[in-house]
Every structure is written in structure tokens, then in C-alpha cells.
Design an enzyme around this catalytic site. Structure first.
Site, PDB file in Angstrom:
ATOM      1  N   ASP A  96      42.089  51.659  55.236  1.00  0.00           N
ATOM      2  CA  ASP A  96      42.331  52.281  56.622  1.00  0.00           C
ATOM      3  C   ASP A  96      43.340  51.514  57.442  1.00  0.00           C
ATOM      4  O   ASP A  96      43.752  50.228  57.143  1.00  0.00           O
ATOM      5  CB  ASP A  96      41.260  52.482  57.338  1.00  0.00           C
ATOM      6  CG  ASP A  96      40.055  53.478  56.716  1.00  0.00           C
ATOM      7  OD1 ASP A  96      40.467  53.739  55.668  1.00  0.00           O
ATOM      8  OD2 ASP A  96      39.144  53.588  57.546  1.00  0.00           O
ATOM      9  N   ASP A  97      44.249  52.098  58.204  1.00  0.00           N
ATOM     10  CA  ASP A  97      44.768  51.521  59.473  1.00  0.00           C
ATOM     11  C   ASP A  97      46.258  51.150  59.194  1.00  0.00           C
ATOM     12  O   ASP A  97      46.974  50.837  60.026  1.00  0.00           O
ATOM     13  CB  ASP A  97      43.997  50.210  60.102  1.00  0.00           C
ATOM     14  CG  ASP A  97      42.668  50.693  60.486  1.00  0.00           C
ATOM     15  OD1 ASP A  97      42.254  51.860  60.711  1.00  0.00           O
ATOM     16  OD2 ASP A  97      42.030  49.517  60.877  1.00  0.00           O
ATOM     17  N   HIS A 113      44.170  59.470  59.237  1.00  0.00           N
ATOM     18  CA  HIS A 113      43.479  58.684  59.837  1.00  0.00           C
ATOM     19  C   HIS A 113      43.405  58.651  61.448  1.00  0.00           C
ATOM     20  O   HIS A 113      43.211  57.706  62.311  1.00  0.00           O
ATOM     21  CB  HIS A 113      43.469  57.067  59.323  1.00  0.00           C
ATOM     22  CG  HIS A 113      42.096  56.351  59.890  1.00  0.00           C
ATOM     23  ND1 HIS A 113      40.657  56.574  59.690  1.00  0.00           N
ATOM     24  CD2 HIS A 113      42.195  54.945  60.237  1.00  0.00           C
ATOM     25  CE1 HIS A 113      40.088  55.709  60.331  1.00  0.00           C
ATOM     26  NE2 HIS A 113      40.841  54.577  60.491  1.00  0.00           N
ATOM     27  N   HIS A 139      43.958  56.148  66.535  1.00  0.00           N
ATOM     28  CA  HIS A 139      42.524  55.534  66.254  1.00  0.00           C
ATOM     29  C   HIS A 139      41.578  55.518  67.551  1.00  0.00           C
ATOM     30  O   HIS A 139      41.038  54.616  67.718  1.00  0.00           O
ATOM     31  CB  HIS A 139      42.651  53.939  65.743  1.00  0.00           C
ATOM     32  CG  HIS A 139      41.375  53.956  64.801  1.00  0.00           C
ATOM     33  ND1 HIS A 139      40.342  53.269  65.230  1.00  0.00           N
ATOM     34  CD2 HIS A 139      41.558  53.626  63.680  1.00  0.00           C
ATOM     35  CE1 HIS A 139      39.670  52.915  64.224  1.00  0.00           C
ATOM     36  NE2 HIS A 139      40.417  53.020  63.279  1.00  0.00           N
ATOM     37  N   TYR A 161      36.211  55.185  63.052  1.00  0.00           N
ATOM     38  CA  TYR A 161      34.794  54.738  63.105  1.00  0.00           C
ATOM     39  C   TYR A 161      33.628  55.553  62.382  1.00  0.00           C
ATOM     40  O   TYR A 161      32.662  55.315  62.503  1.00  0.00           O
ATOM     41  CB  TYR A 161      34.341  54.647  64.588  1.00  0.00           C
ATOM     42  CG  TYR A 161      35.527  53.881  65.612  1.00  0.00           C
ATOM     43  CD1 TYR A 161      35.627  52.412  65.355  1.00  0.00           C
ATOM     44  CD2 TYR A 161      36.256  54.570  66.257  1.00  0.00           C
ATOM     45  CE1 TYR A 161      36.478  51.827  66.206  1.00  0.00           C
ATOM     46  CE2 TYR A 161      37.383  54.079  67.116  1.00  0.00           C
ATOM     47  CZ  TYR A 161      37.224  52.617  67.143  1.00  0.00           C
ATOM     48  OH  TYR A 161      38.563  52.148  67.908  1.00  0.00           O
ATOM     49  N   HIS A 216      40.189  47.998  54.583  1.00  0.00           N
ATOM     50  CA  HIS A 216      41.280  47.854  55.413  1.00  0.00           C
ATOM     51  C   HIS A 216      42.577  47.255  54.911  1.00  0.00           C
ATOM     52  O   HIS A 216      42.478  46.222  54.273  1.00  0.00           O
ATOM     53  CB  HIS A 216      41.150  47.471  56.752  1.00  0.00           C
ATOM     54  CG  HIS A 216      39.847  48.220  57.416  1.00  0.00           C
ATOM     55  ND1 HIS A 216      38.586  48.188  57.050  1.00  0.00           N
ATOM     56  CD2 HIS A 216      39.911  49.159  58.582  1.00  0.00           C
ATOM     57  CE1 HIS A 216      37.775  48.913  57.793  1.00  0.00           C
ATOM     58  NE2 HIS A 216      38.682  49.785  58.838  1.00  0.00           N
TER      59      HIS A 216
END
Length: 325
Positions: free
Chosen positions: A47-48, A98, A102, A139, A191
Site C-alpha cells: 500500500d501507499d 487506495h 488516504h 485502514y 507497505h
């Protein structure tokens, strides 16, 4: 289980895995660049991203260790680093949505949810990452309103089965142990940015290989990890999937069982590695466009069929692909 590799198999993890599956009855799917034997598939997710500072190193580590993964990108990062989005796709990774920034989406209005998702779809597509079909809510927070927005954009929501805790300072050992808990079809949360995650990649590959698991794609239909879509020994495409599993084995030949799912009207193409040959088949109408290619169609006996392969010294399994008729 003890496996003695045959002399013609290369002395690599991949080669040994093929021999193991052919002897032990595993289920196989392989990317075109390798012939890996897989008893199941797991979804590695990061992720991210993307970022110019971390994405290149992560992609290099994944490629060097024969792993593919789903990269759940933030839209703002994709817009800022379009070259890295394209690099992800070019490296054989799958790119997911995603959100754009965020946020805690379940605390936002439906219009805000829509903006977060739609802008990310656009940013990723514009950067060359394709139009995402998978969405991971930040989350892991979701509700019915968010899922309705996901459906508007044709997105499948993907949470996770195992949390690596890399975001929470987990050690490299702990991340590898988390991967080791995965079973076929499951998905793990990781991540792009933790240094310990990058350091864990070679050991993640080893841990999966030890369990007979391979890194796969996440199915937009089910949200579960399945065989990669690039062909290989569990070929899917255009509405159907063909999966190989081992049957009986003799000194000079072996049986392969083929299960087709997703459609009752299909054509499966089996490419047999030379000098192996198809000796016989059952439960299909078979034709042979060339000496190394079998084309299989239903003959009224259902979606399960098989073939006997004369190895001629090459025990690497054929590859299969499936299309709807």
C-alpha cells in the site's frame, strides 16, 4: 515429502518445484517467464505508493526473487510519480486503487468518497497503470455507502487476511513469519515504505517456496488470490480458467487433470514443452494445430478432462490457457 530431481531439471528452486508438483499431485500455474509449480496462490500487496525513493528498489527486489504483487496506490502519489506507476505495470505488478489522499472514508460524504476513488482511477490510468479493478479502503474501513461507490467504478474491495504489521514497526523476521501464515487464496497487507519490508523480500520468496505457494493476482471476481493472468499452467482469460493438477505417474509418462471453471462453453489450449508429447486425452474433443499444441473443447462430458503426457525426458508440465467459445 522427499523429492529427487530428475537430471534434466535445472538445479533451481523453480525446477525442483516443478518436479515436486508432478510427483506429488500439486496444482500448477506459472508466469510465462518461468515454470513454477504451485500448490496455491497468495496475494502480496503493498500500500501507499508509488514514490521515486522507494518504488524502484521494491520492484527490483520483487523481480529478482520471482515475485509479483498488487500495488495499492494512492492517487496523489500516482499523480506525482507517474513514471513509477508505469514501472509497476511494466514489472508485471497489478495496480489497485487506495483512494486519493488516504482519508477515513467512512467519515466522509458519498460525494467525497466518489471523488477520492474517481480521481485515483484517473491518475493511475493516465500514468500507464491501466484502469484499476481492485480497491483497498484506507485502514480497511468500509461500509455500505463506500461499497456502492466502489461498485459504480467496477471495483472489487480487497481487505486482507494477514496483517504484516510492517506499518507498526514489525521486524524483518516478524514480516517473514506473517507471510508464512498465509494459505492458498489469502492476501497479506504490506507497505512500500518500511525498510524492513524491503529487506524481507528474499526471505518471503523462500518462505512461500517452502510451502509450495506462489505469488498470484487478486481476482476481480472473488477478491481472492488466484493464478497470474499472464498464461502459465493455470490459464484464465475471457471468462474461463483452466487449472492443472497431477494424476498418475509412470517411468516415462504422466497424467494431468484439467478443471475448467467460469464457463461451460470453452476452448483450452495446451502447449506441451518439446520433446514431450500428448499420448491420449479423455472427456474432450481434441485437435492438434501443431505437434506441441493440443486444443480441447467440451464433448458433453463436463468441465473436467485430462491428458497423458509422454515425457521423453522433459518432465516440465505444459502450460494452458482458456477462452470462452
Amino acid at each position: 515429502m522427499s523429492i529427487t530431481p530428475r537430471p534434466r531439471l535445472r538445479a533451481t528452486v523453480t525446477g525442483l518445484a516443478v518436479a515436486a508438483s508432478a510427483l506429488a499431485g500439486g496444482t500448477v500455474t506459472a508466469a510465462p517467464s518461468q515454470a513454477a509449480a504451485c500448490n496455491g496462490y497468495v496475494g502480496l500487496t503493498f500500500d501507499d505508493g508509488p514514490s521515486a525513493g522507494q518504488t524502484p528498489a521494491l520492484l527490483n527486489a520483487l523481480k529478482q526473487n520471482g515475485l509479483r504483487a498488487t500495488m495499492f496506490n494512492q492517487g496523489n502519489n500516482a499523480a506525482a510519480n507517474p513514471a513509477q506507476v508505469k514501472a509497476q505495470a511494466d514489472a508485471g505488478m497489478w495496480v489497485g486503487n487506495h483512494s486519493y489522499s488516504h482519508p477515513h472514508l467512512t467519515q466522509q460524504s458519498q460525494a467525497q468518497m466518489d471523488s477520492e476513488i474517481s480521481r485515483t482511477q484517473q491518475a493511475i490510468a493516465a500514468a500507464g497503470g491501466g484502469t484499476p479493478r481492485l480497491f483497498r479502503p484506507p485502514y480497511g474501513e468500509t461500509d455500505a455507502t463506500l461499497r456502492s461507490v466502489e461498485a459504480k467504478y467496477g471495483l472489487t474491495e480487497v481487505i486482507w487476511d494477514v496483517d504484516s504489521q510492517d506499518w507498526n514497526g514489525a521486524s524483518t523476521d516478524a514480516i517473514v513469519q506473517a507471510v508464512s501464515r498465509l494459505t492458498g487464496g489469502q492476501v497479506i497487507l504490506m507497505h512500500e515504505w518500511p525498510a524492513n519490508t524491503l529487506a524481507a523480500i528474499p526471505r518471503i520468496a523462500q518462505a512461500l517456496s517452502a510451502k509450495g505457494l506462489c505469488s498470484g493476482m487478486i481476482s476481480p471476481q472473488t477478491g481472492r488470490a488466484v493464478a497470474p493472468d499472464g498464461g502459465g499452467n493455470g490459464g484464465g482469460g475471457q471468462g474461463c480458467t483452466a487449472t492443472l493438477s497431477a494424476g498418475e505417474k509412470w517411468g516415462d509418462r504422466y497424467n494431468l487433470n484439467v478443471a475448467v471453471s467460469g464457463s461451460g462453453s470453452w476452448t483450452v489450449t495446451m502447449n506441451v514443452p518439446s520433446p514431450a508429447k500428448v499420448m491420449s486425452t479423455w472427456n474432450i474433443s481434441a485437435s492438434y494445430p501443431s505437434a506441441q499444441v493440443l486444443t480441447a473443447r467440451p464433448n458433453g462430458s463436463g468441465n473436467s478432462w485430462g491428458a497423458t503426457i509422454q515425457a521423453n525426458g522433459n518432465w516440465t508440465w505444459p502450460t494452458v490457457s482458456c477462452t470462452t467459445s
